[in-house]
Design an enzyme around this catalytic site. Structure first.
Site, short mmCIF file in Angstrom:
data_model
loop_
_atom_site.label_atom_id
_atom_site.label_comp_id
_atom_site.label_asym_id
_atom_site.label_seq_id
_atom_site.Cartn_x
_atom_site.Cartn_y
_atom_site.Cartn_z
N SER A 49 0.62 -1.29 -0.02
CA SER A 49 -0.39 -0.57 -0.38
C SER A 49 1.00 1.45 -0.05
O SER A 49 2.27 1.57 0.90
CB SER A 49 -0.63 0.19 1.67
OG SER A 49 -0.18 0.42 2.89
N ASP A 81 -0.95 -1.89 -4.29
CA ASP A 81 -2.14 -1.72 -3.74
C ASP A 81 -2.71 -0.29 -2.94
O ASP A 81 -2.02 0.24 -2.69
CB ASP A 81 -2.71 -2.78 -2.32
CG ASP A 81 -3.53 -2.56 -1.77
OD1 ASP A 81 -5.07 -3.18 -2.30
OD2 ASP A 81 -3.76 -3.27 -0.35
N GLU A 133 -10.83 0.82 -9.20
CA GLU A 133 -11.74 0.37 -8.62
C GLU A 133 -13.54 1.09 -8.45
O GLU A 133 -12.64 2.54 -8.42
CB GLU A 133 -11.77 0.67 -6.66
CG GLU A 133 -12.58 0.80 -5.62
CD GLU A 133 -11.47 0.06 -4.27
OE1 GLU A 133 -10.84 -0.37 -4.12
OE2 GLU A 133 -12.57 1.10 -3.15
N HIS A 209 -11.78 -6.06 -2.11
CA HIS A 209 -11.16 -5.53 -0.66
C HIS A 209 -11.72 -5.86 0.56
O HIS A 209 -12.92 -6.15 0.38
CB HIS A 209 -10.77 -4.26 -1.30
CG HIS A 209 -9.74 -3.88 -2.36
ND1 HIS A 209 -8.74 -3.52 -1.68
CD2 HIS A 209 -9.81 -4.05 -3.15
CE1 HIS A 209 -8.11 -3.53 -3.41
NE2 HIS A 209 -8.80 -3.21 -4.04
N GLY A 210 -10.78 -5.45 1.19
CA GLY A 210 -11.73 -5.62 2.69
C GLY A 210 -12.28 -7.09 3.04
O GLY A 210 -13.27 -7.25 3.67
N SER A 212 -11.20 -9.50 5.27
CA SER A 212 -10.34 -10.16 6.23
C SER A 212 -11.90 -11.13 7.32
O SER A 212 -12.95 -10.14 6.71
CB SER A 212 -9.82 -9.25 7.12
OG SER A 212 -8.53 -9.45 6.58
N ASP A 254 -5.10 -8.33 4.53
CA ASP A 254 -4.31 -7.49 5.33
C ASP A 254 -5.15 -7.65 7.27
O ASP A 254 -3.86 -8.41 7.29
CB ASP A 254 -3.99 -5.84 4.59
CG ASP A 254 -2.72 -5.41 5.63
OD1 ASP A 254 -1.93 -5.72 6.05
OD2 ASP A 254 -2.59 -4.60 5.62
#
Ligand code: G3H
Ligand code: 13P
Ligand code: ZN
Length: 306
Positions: A49, A81, A133, A209-210, A212, A254
């Site tokens: 990132s 990223d 995105e 994304h996001g 996790s 992440d």
């Protein structure tokens, strides 16, 4: 073995699995990702990132990633990223990343199209593929009405127009995930219908994304050894499997790796208060990271796809 991201993701799309994309900030994290990928015989993406570049430097992180890649037969790509500044994206294209993300999602549609298109032209000249995105990454619960939800999550018709106009190689979409450890206040909920509609209109690989999972076992371990995380909540295994089944080919993780790192560090600091050799302090963090990354790779279906 350094491999183009596009090759990894097109193969995943054809095989109906997803490649794990894990963020790196230092040598230990990168090494843990590589070990997990080797042990699962899985392709993998290491991504940096803008925050990680500010922390460790692009040259340093690229050198670590390249070294791990050349020493391995596993297909691996290095990816930028959330490049939010075109100058950082351009630097990454020149530096030799296999792919870059230009994240123009905070801009109005037309401006996002405009900057993304410029980035794509430049990147393609250098043989680098581009993730773009569309939509805002925030939990579904943030939107009370259907109208609010439609205004923030990725619109399937706009997604088709966006990909056609920008010629981006992969598209990150918003279907209810958010970054960090606090994604939902109740239970995990993704807009899978929206994903299906996007999938039917867009042919490029889709990115989540996001993603996790925020495993309860890691949260418990962090708290057992003195941490206090409040009420974290990640994407459920079921939602993640469904997302992959319905066309997600790249899954960004992440937070889970950060939690594993913290769980390992907290455990040894508490259990061995006289230890002060950094290598020994980092060893349990490394093991926890390898374990959670292996688990995630299995969940995405990319084991034995190298
Ligand atoms: O997209 C978010 C990633 O978790 C990177 O986070 O900007 O703190 O490095 P960061
Ligand atoms: P998590 O915070 O859910 O791990 O998401 C990471 C991510 O999307 C990186 O781009
Ligand atoms: Zn992200």
């Amino acid at each position: 073995m350094l491999t183009p991201t596009k090759k990894l993701l097109l193969k995943a799309q054809a095989g109906n699995y997803a490649v794990g994309a894990f963020n790196i900030n230092n040598m230990e994290i990168a090494h843990a990702i590589m070990e997990a990928a080797e042990r699962e015989a899985a392709p993998v993406i290491c991504q940096t990132s803008e925050g990680s570049l500010a922390y460790a430097g692009m040259d340093m992180l690229l050198a670590i990633g390249r070294q791990l890649a050349v020493a391995s037969k596993i297909p691996i790509s290095l990816h930028l990223d959330h490049g939010k500044h075109p100058e950082v994206v351009k630097e990454a294209i020149r530096a030799g990343y296999q792919s870059v993300m230009y994240d123009g999602s905070a801009h109005p549609f037309a401006r996002n199209v405009e900057i993304t298109s410029e980035v794509v032209k430049l990147a393609h000249q250098g043989g680098v593929s581009v993730e773009a995105e569309l939509g805002a990454l925030s939990g579904i619960e943030d939107f009370v009405t259907v109208r609010q939800r439609d205004a923030h999550l990725t619109n399937p018709l706009q997604a088709r127009e966006f990909v056609k106009k920008t010629r981006c190689d992969f598209l990150a979409i918003a279907i209810g995930t958010s970054h960090g450890a606090y994604k939902f206040t109740g239970r995990s909920k993704l807009d899978l219908l929206r994903l299906k509609e996007i999938r039917s209109r867009v042919s490029v690989p889709l990115v989540l994304h996001g993603a996790s999972s925020v495993p309860k076992s890691l949260v418990k371990q962090v708290e057992k050894f003195g941490g206090d995380l409040g009420k974290p909540m990640g994407v459920s295994d079921r939602d993640l499997r469904q997302a992959v089944k319905n066309g997600i080919c790249k899954v960004n993780t992440d937070t889970d790796v950060r939690l594993a790192f913290t769980a390992g560090i907290r455990k040894i600091l508490k259990r061995e208060p006289d230890e002060f050799d950094p290598r020994k302090l980092l060893a349990p963090a490394y093991e926890e990271m390898v374990a959670v990354i292996r688990w995630k790779i299995k969940l995405l279906g990319s084991s034995n796809k190298a």
